[in-house]
Write a protein that holds these residues in place. Structure first.
Motif, PDB file in Angstrom:
ATOM      1  N   LEU A  11       0.845  -1.195   0.000  1.00  0.00           N
ATOM      2  CA  LEU A  11       0.000   0.000   0.000  1.00  0.00           C
ATOM      3  C   LEU A  11       0.879   1.243   0.000  1.00  0.00           C
ATOM      4  O   LEU A  11       0.522   2.272   0.563  1.00  0.00           O
ATOM      5  CB  LEU A  11      -0.931  -0.018   1.214  1.00  0.00           C
ATOM      6  CG  LEU A  11      -1.900  -1.206   1.269  1.00  0.00           C
ATOM      7  CD1 LEU A  11      -2.609  -1.271   2.606  1.00  0.00           C
ATOM      8  CD2 LEU A  11      -2.894  -1.136   0.131  1.00  0.00           C
ATOM      9  N   LEU A  33      -5.765  -3.222  -6.008  1.00  0.00           N
ATOM     10  CA  LEU A  33      -6.768  -2.458  -5.273  1.00  0.00           C
ATOM     11  C   LEU A  33      -6.755  -1.014  -5.757  1.00  0.00           C
ATOM     12  O   LEU A  33      -5.788  -0.290  -5.540  1.00  0.00           O
ATOM     13  CB  LEU A  33      -6.472  -2.503  -3.783  1.00  0.00           C
ATOM     14  CG  LEU A  33      -6.213  -3.892  -3.183  1.00  0.00           C
ATOM     15  CD1 LEU A  33      -5.811  -3.767  -1.722  1.00  0.00           C
ATOM     16  CD2 LEU A  33      -7.430  -4.776  -3.351  1.00  0.00           C
ATOM     17  N   ILE A  35      -8.018   2.246  -4.952  1.00  0.00           N
ATOM     18  CA  ILE A  35      -8.587   2.836  -3.748  1.00  0.00           C
ATOM     19  C   ILE A  35      -9.049   4.261  -3.983  1.00  0.00           C
ATOM     20  O   ILE A  35     -10.057   4.700  -3.450  1.00  0.00           O
ATOM     21  CB  ILE A  35      -7.546   2.777  -2.604  1.00  0.00           C
ATOM     22  CG1 ILE A  35      -7.162   1.317  -2.348  1.00  0.00           C
ATOM     23  CG2 ILE A  35      -8.071   3.442  -1.346  1.00  0.00           C
ATOM     24  CD1 ILE A  35      -5.935   1.135  -1.497  1.00  0.00           C
ATOM     25  N   VAL A  41     -12.405   6.541   2.340  1.00  0.00           N
ATOM     26  CA  VAL A  41     -12.610   5.766   1.110  1.00  0.00           C
ATOM     27  C   VAL A  41     -14.082   5.385   1.020  1.00  0.00           C
ATOM     28  O   VAL A  41     -14.653   4.861   1.966  1.00  0.00           O
ATOM     29  CB  VAL A  41     -11.718   4.504   1.115  1.00  0.00           C
ATOM     30  CG1 VAL A  41     -12.025   3.626  -0.075  1.00  0.00           C
ATOM     31  CG2 VAL A  41     -10.249   4.899   1.147  1.00  0.00           C
ATOM     32  N   LEU A  44     -14.081   0.736  -3.435  1.00  0.00           N
ATOM     33  CA  LEU A  44     -12.828   0.054  -3.742  1.00  0.00           C
ATOM     34  C   LEU A  44     -13.075  -0.831  -4.955  1.00  0.00           C
ATOM     35  O   LEU A  44     -14.019  -1.621  -4.956  1.00  0.00           O
ATOM     36  CB  LEU A  44     -12.400  -0.802  -2.549  1.00  0.00           C
ATOM     37  CG  LEU A  44     -11.221  -1.732  -2.720  1.00  0.00           C
ATOM     38  CD1 LEU A  44      -9.923  -0.939  -2.862  1.00  0.00           C
ATOM     39  CD2 LEU A  44     -11.117  -2.675  -1.531  1.00  0.00           C
TER      40      LEU A  44
END
Length: 88
Positions: A11, A33, A35, A41, A44
């Motif tokens: 990430l 992912l 995001i 968030v 997703l």
């Protein structure tokens, strides 16, 4: 939440991440992912690559985030039955 449940998740880019399970026999998977930059968030998107375990991984991620997984190719929500059928 993702970082806690999946310590190996990449990430490093807050808007884009990766979860990967290489698999011992080439049956691994990769989840990309998407995001986005919004905080908090709101959605997703997950791009799925790999074997049958990928669907189970998407469902596990949805459980973690207390949401449902929608298969954009079919328009149906994924279920645990999909994880065992090789579809999705």
């Amino acid at each position: 939440m993702i970082r806690t449940a999946y310590p190996g998740a990449d990430l490093s880019d807050p808007a884009w991440g990766f979860l990967e399970e290489p698999g011992a026999d080439g049956d691994g998977w990769l989840l990309e992912l998407v995001i986005g930059a919004a905080d908090p968030v709101e959605s997703l998107m997950v791009r799925v690559r790999g074997g049958d375990g990928a669907v189970a991984a998407v469902l596990d991620l949805a459980d973690l985030l207390d949401c449902r997984a929608l298969d954009l190719s079919s328009g149906d929500f994924l279920t645990r039955e999909d994880a065992g059928s090789g579809t999705g």
